[in-house]
Design a protein around this motif. Sequence first.
Motif, short mmCIF file in Angstrom:
data_model
loop_
_atom_site.label_atom_id
_atom_site.label_comp_id
_atom_site.label_asym_id
_atom_site.label_seq_id
_atom_site.Cartn_x
_atom_site.Cartn_y
_atom_site.Cartn_z
N ASN A 78 -16.25 106.25 15.25
CA ASN A 78 -15.12 105.61 15.89
C ASN A 78 -15.30 104.09 15.92
O ASN A 78 -14.42 103.32 15.53
N TYR A 79 -16.47 103.65 16.40
CA TYR A 79 -16.77 102.22 16.47
C TYR A 79 -16.75 101.59 15.08
O TYR A 79 -16.17 100.52 14.88
N GLU B 243 -12.88 103.76 29.18
CA GLU B 243 -11.77 104.21 30.00
C GLU B 243 -12.28 105.38 30.83
O GLU B 243 -12.69 106.41 30.28
N LYS B 244 -12.27 105.23 32.13
CA LYS B 244 -12.90 106.22 33.00
C LYS B 244 -12.24 107.60 32.91
O LYS B 244 -12.93 108.63 32.90
N ARG B 245 -10.93 107.63 32.86
CA ARG B 245 -10.23 108.92 32.91
C ARG B 245 -10.67 109.84 31.78
O ARG B 245 -10.84 111.04 31.97
N ARG B 246 -10.89 109.26 30.60
CA ARG B 246 -11.30 110.06 29.44
C ARG B 246 -12.79 109.91 29.12
O ARG B 246 -13.29 110.56 28.21
N ASN B 247 -13.47 109.02 29.87
CA ASN B 247 -14.87 108.70 29.59
C ASN B 247 -15.04 108.36 28.10
O ASN B 247 -15.93 108.87 27.41
N LYS B 248 -14.16 107.49 27.63
CA LYS B 248 -14.11 107.17 26.20
C LYS B 248 -14.31 105.67 25.98
O LYS B 248 -13.73 104.84 26.68
N ASN B 249 -15.15 105.35 25.00
CA ASN B 249 -15.36 103.96 24.62
C ASN B 249 -14.12 103.45 23.91
O ASN B 249 -13.72 104.00 22.87
N ILE B 250 -13.49 102.41 24.45
CA ILE B 250 -12.23 101.93 23.87
C ILE B 250 -12.34 100.52 23.29
O ILE B 250 -11.40 100.04 22.66
N LYS C 23 -18.23 94.13 5.68
CA LYS C 23 -18.20 95.57 5.93
C LYS C 23 -19.47 95.98 6.66
O LYS C 23 -20.57 95.56 6.30
N TYR C 24 -19.33 96.79 7.70
CA TYR C 24 -20.46 97.21 8.52
C TYR C 24 -20.74 98.70 8.35
O TYR C 24 -19.82 99.51 8.22
N ASN C 25 -22.04 99.04 8.38
CA ASN C 25 -22.47 100.43 8.46
C ASN C 25 -23.38 100.56 9.68
O ASN C 25 -23.51 99.63 10.47
N TYR C 26 -24.01 101.72 9.84
CA TYR C 26 -24.86 101.92 11.02
C TYR C 26 -26.00 100.90 11.05
O TYR C 26 -26.28 100.29 12.09
#
Length: 205
Positions: free
Chosen positions: A21-22, A65-72, A40-43
């Motif tokens: 995702n990131y 985002e706390k509600r979904r505990n998702k990195n945004i 271009k980026y890789n790991y």
Amino acid sequence: MIIENSLLKITYFRKENIDTNYLSWINNKRLMRYSQRQKKYNYSSSLKYLKGFNNFDSFFFSIFEKRRNKNIGTITVYIDKKNQIANLGILIGEENSKGKNYGFKSCKLVIQSFFKKKKVKKFIIGTRSDNIAMIKICKKLKMKFFFEEKSKNKKIKHFYIRNKNSTPSIGIFLGEPGSKNQILSYLEYNNKFIINSLNYYKDEL
């Protein structure tokens, strides 16, 4: 370090956050069109970028985002400790998190926290003049227009906000390093001014 409110939690970015995702955010040309990070980026290259932050005068945060505990998204902060000036950049990467004022709310959280805990007197944000979203955030944060410069044929606008408890200062902007250093040395020797030296800006949005 955790900075949070009822909607968002901002914590140190960790290698576990370098996921597909990131990587999709930072390799999205449209999303990164205003950023200096154009390659271009890789790991591996992302991990190297992360290791460049020492958590003493440079900070790399994840926005959850706390509600979904998702990195945004992410936030970077660079501090000039001598002059107690911080430079901030932000990226909201999740498409379904846009349009919710998360950029503004994240910046406000970080700025307020650093003013209280990190002995920062002033925050500066530099952004291209065509980056309307970032300029709107600066204005909503009640930041003041600082100055405009040209960089690689692009106009860069600089905004600042000062900790209300800090001492007012003056700014000098010179393109020629030798002249700048002479004048700053004189003012510092004169001992009547607080010297602020802006060396770079970082803008991720």
